[in-house]
Scaffold this motif. Structure first.
Motif, mmCIF file in Angstrom:
data_model
loop_
_atom_site.group_PDB
_atom_site.id
_atom_site.type_symbol
_atom_site.label_atom_id
_atom_site.label_comp_id
_atom_site.label_asym_id
_atom_site.label_seq_id
_atom_site.Cartn_x
_atom_site.Cartn_y
_atom_site.Cartn_z
ATOM 1 N N GLN A 205 0.827 -1.206 0.000
ATOM 2 C CA GLN A 205 0.000 0.000 0.000
ATOM 3 C C GLN A 205 0.861 1.257 0.000
ATOM 4 O O GLN A 205 0.551 2.234 -0.696
ATOM 5 N N GLN B 207 0.870 4.126 -2.943
ATOM 6 C CA GLN B 207 0.679 5.540 -2.646
ATOM 7 C C GLN B 207 1.866 6.366 -3.132
ATOM 8 O O GLN B 207 1.697 7.437 -3.719
ATOM 9 N N THR C 26 1.592 9.160 -6.303
ATOM 10 C CA THR C 26 1.885 10.583 -6.092
ATOM 11 C C THR C 26 3.175 11.012 -6.773
ATOM 12 O O THR C 26 3.505 12.198 -6.754
#
Length: 108
Positions: free
Chosen positions: A57, A61, A65
């Motif tokens: 995870q 992320q 980004t």
């Protein structure tokens, strides 16, 4: 989880299944002192699955980004590892629940 821990866990589950079915034989042995017990092995496995999912995870992320220079393939591989470890944990849980139900239904 190391191969030795998996073998120990597997042998403990075999002994429990043999005990539940009343077929405990001379080849089934209880774990020796110093070997990890079932509870600690299970706890380590759950924590390892949790860590794998947290890492995957975090990489998703970070990738989404643009904060890291990893490739989409690396992220996808980590997601698949997390998914596979979770599915394995679910399968083990299902087998443990089935074994528990079988033991509780034994006639004494």
């Amino acid at each position: 989880m190391s191969n030795i821990n998996l073998e120990s866990l597997t042998s403990q589950m075999k002994v429990m299944a043999d005990m539940a079915s009343g077929q405990l034989n001379s080849t089934s042995t209880l774990p020796k002192a110093g070997e990890p017990d079932f509870e600690s092995a299970l706890k380590k496995a759950v924590l390892a699955v949790n860590e794998t999912q947290n890492v995957a995870q975090a990489k998703v992320q970070s990738f989404s980004t643009g904060q890291s220079n990893m490739t989409l393939e690396e992220v996808m591989v980590d997601l698949q590892k997390a998914n596979l470890s979770f599915q394995t944990m679910i399968a083990v849980r299902n087998r443990l629940v089935d074994a528990y139900k079988e033991v509780t239904n034994l006639q004494v």
